[in-house]
Design an enzyme around this catalytic site. Structure first.
Site, short mmCIF file in Angstrom:
data_model
loop_
_atom_site.label_atom_id
_atom_site.label_comp_id
_atom_site.label_asym_id
_atom_site.label_seq_id
_atom_site.Cartn_x
_atom_site.Cartn_y
_atom_site.Cartn_z
N SER A 120 36.46 56.05 64.38
CA SER A 120 37.47 55.01 64.53
C SER A 120 38.84 55.61 64.26
O SER A 120 38.95 56.64 63.59
CB SER A 120 37.19 53.88 63.53
OG SER A 120 38.30 53.01 63.40
N TYR A 133 36.22 50.28 54.93
CA TYR A 133 35.84 50.76 56.26
C TYR A 133 36.41 52.16 56.51
O TYR A 133 35.69 53.05 56.99
CB TYR A 133 36.35 49.78 57.31
CG TYR A 133 36.00 50.16 58.73
CD1 TYR A 133 34.70 50.03 59.20
CD2 TYR A 133 36.98 50.62 59.61
CE1 TYR A 133 34.38 50.36 60.52
CE2 TYR A 133 36.67 50.95 60.92
CZ TYR A 133 35.37 50.82 61.37
OH TYR A 133 35.05 51.15 62.67
#
Length: 219
Positions: A120, A133
């Site tokens: 990501s 995250y």
């Protein structure tokens, strides 16, 4: 025909990757609920059941490509991020990846295979409220770098997409109290094409990192 295992094939990027690999690979579809019509062989598994992974992967006779696309995200300020969120995020986004890769290493070594890790933009830069995250994605990047160094006969590619038009992104935007604007995001099929490009790169090339940003927000 080569064999590929794609986790997170229940939808989004994982399902799109399964579609682009299907013409050239026997695709095992990792996910709890596989969409009807998705080409490949369903492989329903709870990746957090770590003790079961060795037995379940024994069903796969050989393996050329392993794509880690399964993941979860919960965003909140660090002051409001629970121990449960930390544990569940790290368990699925990092620990399950490490263990699944470990038990499949003999097959990947035999095939001089390829491991793809869908990371990501949060694995490159941390924004407020994304602490848990982002920590998992930084750890995933470290895992990929270590695997690449330790297993020189296996290609290891980290893919860092920006915001992508998936149901996960819809949930993120709801938490952020913002509009879900898929026209401003990457398409899952676009990310899948970059994955296919990495997998089909000539044998003398090792695509180590692929960074993709939506054109609408690039710059």
């Amino acid at each position: 025909m080569q064999t590929a295992l794609v986790t997170g094939a229940s939808g989004g990027i994982g399902a799109a990757i399964a579609h682009v690999l299907a013409p050239t690979h026997e695709v095992w579809l990792g996910g709890r609920k596989i969409p009807e019509g998705l080409p490949g062989r369903p492989w329903p598994v709870d990746l957090r059941d770590l003790d079961a992974l060795a037995a379940r992967t024994a069903e796969i006779p050989d393996l050329d490509v392993l794509v880690h696309s399964a993941g979860m995200v919960e965003i909140a300020p660090l002051s409001q991020t629970s121990v449960r969120t930390w544990r569940e995020t790290l368990e699925l986004n990092v620990i399950a990846v490490a263990e699944l890769t470990r038990v499949l290493l003999p097959k990947l070594r035999a095939a001089n295979g390829h491991v793809i890790l869908i990371n990501s933009g949060a694995g490159l830069r941390v924004n407020a409220n994304w602490g848990a995250y982002a920590a998992s994605k930084y750890a995933l990047r470290a895992f990929a770098d270590a695997l690449r160094t330790e297993e020189p006969d296996i290609r290891v590619t980290s893919v860092f997409p920006g915001r992508t038009a998936t149901e996960m992104q819809r949930g993120v935007r709801a938490t952020e109290q913002g509009d879900y604007e898929p026209e401003k995001y990457l398409k899952p099929e676009t990310v899948a094409q970059f994955v296919l490009n990495a997998i089909t790169a000539p044998a003398d090339a090792h695509p180590t990192e692929v960074v993709i940003r939506p054109r609408a927000t690039a710059g």
